[in-house]
Motif scaffolding. Structure first.
Motif, PDB file in Angstrom:
ATOM      1  N   UNK A 241       0.811  -1.218   0.000  1.00  0.00           N
ATOM      2  CA  UNK A 241       0.000   0.000   0.000  1.00  0.00           C
ATOM      3  C   UNK A 241       0.845   1.270   0.000  1.00  0.00           C
ATOM      4  N   UNK A 242       2.132   1.165  -0.346  1.00  0.00           N
ATOM      5  CA  UNK A 242       3.027   2.330  -0.315  1.00  0.00           C
ATOM      6  C   UNK A 242       2.600   3.361  -1.350  1.00  0.00           C
ATOM      7  N   UNK A 243       2.637   4.625  -0.935  1.00  0.00           N
ATOM      8  CA  UNK A 243       2.317   5.739  -1.843  1.00  0.00           C
ATOM      9  C   UNK A 243       3.577   6.499  -2.245  1.00  0.00           C
ATOM     10  N   UNK A 244       4.607   6.451  -1.410  1.00  0.00           N
ATOM     11  CA  UNK A 244       5.863   7.135  -1.727  1.00  0.00           C
ATOM     12  C   UNK A 244       6.970   6.098  -1.885  1.00  0.00           C
ATOM     13  N   UNK A 245       7.795   6.294  -2.880  1.00  0.00           N
ATOM     14  CA  UNK A 245       8.874   5.345  -3.184  1.00  0.00           C
ATOM     15  C   UNK A 245      10.201   6.104  -3.128  1.00  0.00           C
ATOM     16  N   UNK A 306       4.372  12.189  -5.898  1.00  0.00           N
ATOM     17  CA  UNK A 306       4.515  12.412  -7.336  1.00  0.00           C
ATOM     18  C   UNK A 306       5.958  12.743  -7.710  1.00  0.00           C
ATOM     19  N   UNK A 307       6.325  14.031  -7.651  1.00  0.00           N
ATOM     20  CA  UNK A 307       7.588  14.467  -8.236  1.00  0.00           C
ATOM     21  C   UNK A 307       8.815  13.786  -7.642  1.00  0.00           C
ATOM     22  N   UNK A 308       8.806  13.533  -6.313  1.00  0.00           N
ATOM     23  CA  UNK A 308       9.972  12.918  -5.667  1.00  0.00           C
ATOM     24  C   UNK A 308       9.841  11.400  -5.558  1.00  0.00           C
ATOM     25  N   UNK A 309       8.700  10.860  -5.870  1.00  0.00           N
ATOM     26  CA  UNK A 309       8.477   9.420  -5.742  1.00  0.00           C
ATOM     27  C   UNK A 309       8.965   8.703  -6.997  1.00  0.00           C
ATOM     28  N   UNK A 340      19.908  10.263 -12.724  1.00  0.00           N
ATOM     29  CA  UNK A 340      18.513  10.209 -13.140  1.00  0.00           C
ATOM     30  C   UNK A 340      18.193   8.762 -13.467  1.00  0.00           C
ATOM     31  N   UNK A 341      17.037   8.281 -13.024  1.00  0.00           N
ATOM     32  CA  UNK A 341      16.621   6.907 -13.306  1.00  0.00           C
ATOM     33  C   UNK A 341      15.213   6.905 -13.886  1.00  0.00           C
ATOM     34  N   UNK A 342      14.853   5.782 -14.441  1.00  0.00           N
ATOM     35  CA  UNK A 342      13.471   5.529 -14.862  1.00  0.00           C
ATOM     36  C   UNK A 342      13.130   4.122 -14.368  1.00  0.00           C
ATOM     37  N   UNK A 343      12.513   4.072 -13.196  1.00  0.00           N
ATOM     38  CA  UNK A 343      12.175   2.772 -12.602  1.00  0.00           C
ATOM     39  C   UNK A 343      11.282   1.983 -13.557  1.00  0.00           C
ATOM     40  N   UNK A 530      15.771   7.663   3.023  1.00  0.00           N
ATOM     41  CA  UNK A 530      14.340   8.012   3.007  1.00  0.00           C
ATOM     42  C   UNK A 530      14.105   9.506   3.149  1.00  0.00           C
ATOM     43  N   UNK A 531      14.604  10.325   2.230  1.00  0.00           N
ATOM     44  CA  UNK A 531      14.437  11.782   2.367  1.00  0.00           C
ATOM     45  C   UNK A 531      13.015  12.271   2.131  1.00  0.00           C
ATOM     46  N   UNK A 532      12.156  11.450   1.535  1.00  0.00           N
ATOM     47  CA  UNK A 532      10.757  11.848   1.362  1.00  0.00           C
ATOM     48  C   UNK A 532      10.046  11.881   2.701  1.00  0.00           C
ATOM     49  N   UNK A 533      10.449  10.992   3.622  1.00  0.00           N
ATOM     50  CA  UNK A 533       9.683  10.846   4.862  1.00  0.00           C
ATOM     51  C   UNK A 533      10.480  11.097   6.143  1.00  0.00           C
TER      52      UNK A 533
END
Length: 683
Positions: A241-245, A306-309, A340-343, A530-533
């Motif tokens: 159920x993760x929303x941020x990656x 979105x942008x950082x995930x 830069x990556x493209x998962x 984990x800089x998003x969270x």
């Protein structure tokens, strides 16, 4: 010393005396010095005082955790005065019992931990009062008639405390918000949000700034100075159920026994500027909070979701650490770069495990990558355990709720190989950036975990010895605790001993000073992945980008604020953990309402004079078998044996015993589950 005496000793002249007085008052507010009778100042430790943060148990007693470290000070409920859970206090040491925590009393509250209290409003013939929902807030709050507003009997309300009262007088307050009635959908979780003073909404300027950043980013990804990994196989593995990656991973085989593993972390520092509105709000929050039915993110959704995930199929800016690893798990080379990556895939742990096990079909390249990463992670884990690193495989449960917030079932979480896979490479990345900082003498935020207090280890040693287990008195190392956990592996008391070992240890925290991480048996550790969270990760990214990638010095303003950032982040982390745990336990209790009269198997997780706490299997919810339910004998509590023992029949109930129990009652308001012995146990 009086202020004038201090001024003479420091040769402070009349022109600077006013500044000295202001500084003394600030030091007093911070608890660095203490004002005694006749306006004299002293250092707390010189007059037998301890300054620290108060933690109050549900039983009403407290512990002062000293700011300067050392043993916690035990404070009986009768000696708390008008201090409450979380307050910054000064306490006097009254006695030092041998082999136990020192004991004392609160003499002054230096700073209040909260301004608001959440609870249930009650009215009697004479007055209205609020019963706090947190057991650690041990007094009701009086609500004058003119301060009640539109609140009614039985409402869950938020009150602002206007007077904290005294040793003999309850605090008073005014109702500022009515959350709803007990049992209304969502009110229970709202109460947790407000009681922990968690920020539920972002300020308008923060949301506007996030949208502006996102809109600017649609102009295209700027690749100057970045390594381009968009054609490489990168993927994320997260909870379903993760929303941020935050993190993605990649692997490339260089030759027979040599691989390059990439750990790619969202480059939040590129988008969030220091001292921006978003940055200030992120620091205030400190961390994302994952409640049972919602997430309170550190960053607005425009960035966090979105942008950082690192969402699949989209170009995303990252900071990447690449490791060259051989078959033995040795790191031969480490490189840090902006990238830069493209998962290509967003996998859940369960999906990744199914691919590794061969029970799910997948692209051949992905399957090989997962298999190679699994094998390398296993080797890394063996190396980490060989140095003494501790792994607590404690059972966890996930509560599933419906749209109305009602719990539909409780799932026991399985720890999979893919959990360990991600864990090992994140630990490797975090240790690597800490070593980079030490090598370059950078100002930094470390993740530190001090060794346990000797007294706590003595109590643990005494208990496990009664189970026939050995913890050497001469060794207080991670390796010694690791050997203890190995002794109980697979035994019925494994979960209890693991839990007691965990409780004997100190809490990990953030620090601007280098110290060890005891639990990981690591000389240096930091949070980078984990800089998003997590705000410390964002600061670590900024420092690494500035020094290693841009070859610039760290601004003095950054260095000056690292200690305060570390402290703020540690406090917010503890609040988040408590709120998350509380939301899960609350929904577990609610779920048990449908199991009244049902029988369950469980383990005795606590023994007190008034009964046995039993942790139910699978559901992992704890309830109390009150001593009045043990009707076959008169039972005595033996503290040193963690047991209740019958006076006549000598039957004993000990910590770690297995029991069959029955659900007698559920009290949602008090968050209590009452159990009785199942008929077969009684007979």
């Amino acid at each position: 010393m009086k202020p004038k005496e201090i001024a003479r000793a420091l040769k402070v002249g009349p022109a600077e005396y006013g500044a000295l007085r202001r500084l003394l008052r600030q030091l007093e507010r911070d608890g660095e010095i203490y004002r005694v009778r006749k306006g004299r100042y002293a250092v707390p430790g010189r007059i037998n005082l301890i300054v620290g943060r108060l933690q109050v148990t549900r039983g009403g007693h407290g512990f002062v955790i000293p700011d300067s470290g050392g043993d916690d000070l035990f404070v009986r409920a009768s000696n708390l005065g008008n201090a409450y859970d979380g307050d910054h206090v000064a306490a006097r040491v009254e006695r030092r019992p041998r082999g136990q925590n020192p004991e004392g009393s609160i003499v002054r509250v230096l700073e209040r931990a909260r301004t608001r209290v959440v609870g249930l409003l009650h009215r009697s013939k004479r007055y209205t009062y609020l019963v706090p929902r947190e057991g650690s807030l041990h007094r009701d709050v009086l609500i004058p008639p003119e301060a009640r507003g539109r609140a009614r009997e039985g409402d869950v309300v938020v009150a602002r405390v206007t007077d904290w009262g005294s040793e003999h007088l309850d605090p008073a307050g005014e109702v500022i918000e009515v959350l709803g009635r007990v049992g209304d959908p969502g009110v229970d979780i709202l109460a947790i949000v407000h009681s922990h003073e968690l920020p539920a909404e972002f300020p308008p300027d923060v949301l506007a700034e996030a949208e502006e950043i996102r809109s600017r980013a649609t102009d295209g990804v700027k690749l100057e100075g970045r390594e381009d990994f968009r054609e490489s196989l990168t993927f994320t593995i997260d909870p379903v159920d993760a929303k941020d990656h935050d993190d993605a991973i990649s692997i490339q085989r260089l030759k027979k026994d040599l691989w390059r593993v990439g750990v790619h972390i969202a480059d939040v520092s590129h988008h969030v500027a220091e001292d921006s509105a978003i940055d200030a709000e992120a620091l205030r929050r400190g961390t994302s909070v994952y409640l049972v039915d919602r997430v309170l993110p550190m960053l607005p959704e425009a960035l966090s979701g979105d942008l950082c995930s690192l969402r699949p199929g989209l170009d995303r800016l990252t900071l990447s650490i690449q490791f060259e690893l051989n078959k033995a798990g040795e790191v031969l080379k480490t490189d840090l770069s902006a990238s830069v990556i493209r998962s290509r895939y967003a996998l859940s742990y369960e999906e990744a495990q199914a691919i590794v096990d061969g029970t799910a079909t997948a692209d051949g390249e992905l399957k090989r990558a997962l298999s190679q990463l699994r094998d390398l992670a296993s080797t890394l884990r063996e190396r980490r355990q060989a140095r003494g690193s501790l792994d607590f495989d404690l059972p966890e449960a996930r509560v599933v709720v419906n749209a109305a917030g009602e719990p539909t079932h409780v799932q026991r979480l399985m720890r999979l190989e893919t959990h360990q896979l991600i864990e090992e490479f994140m630990i490797l990345a975090n240790e690597s950036v800490a070593r980079m900082a030490i090598k370059r003498s950078l100002p930094f935020i470390f993740r530190v975990h001090e060794p346990p207090d000797p007294e706590r280890l003595d109590r643990l040693r005494e208990f496990v010895s009664r189970l026939g287990l050995r913890l050497p008195a001469t060794e207080a190392s991670p390796r010694a605790l690791q050997r203890l956990l190995a002794q109980v592996e697979g035994r019925p008391e494994e979960a209890i001993v693991s839990s007691l070992v965990l409780r004997s240890m100190k809490q990990a925290r953030y620090s601007a000073e280098l110290n060890q991480h005891f639990g990981l048996a690591s000389h240096a550790y930091a949070h980078f992945t984990s800089p998003i969270r997590r705000y410390p990760d964002l600061m670590v990214h900024r420092i690494l980008r500035r020094t290693i990638l841009e070859a610039l010095a760290v601004p003095e303003s950054w260095s000056d604020r690292l200690a305060s950032v570390a402290l703020q982040s540690s406090v917010r982390e503890r609040q988040a953990v408590e709120a998350e745990r509380e939301s899960v336990e609350l929904k577990k209790i609610e779920y048990m309402e449908r199991h009244l009269g049902d029988a369950f198997e469980g383990t005795v997780s606590g023994v007190t004079p008034y009964g046995l706490f039993v942790l139910l299997d699978d559901l992992l919810v704890e309830g109390l078998v009150h001593v009045s339910q043990l009707q076959d004998d008169y039972y005595h509590f033996l503290d040193e044996k963690h047991a209740l023992v019958g006076e006549v029949r000598k039957r004993s109930y000990r910590l770690g015993d297995r029991l069959d129990v029955q659900v007698l009652s559920v009290d949602r308001e008090a968050q209590k589950l009452d159990l009785g012995l199942a008929p077969e146990e009684v007979s």
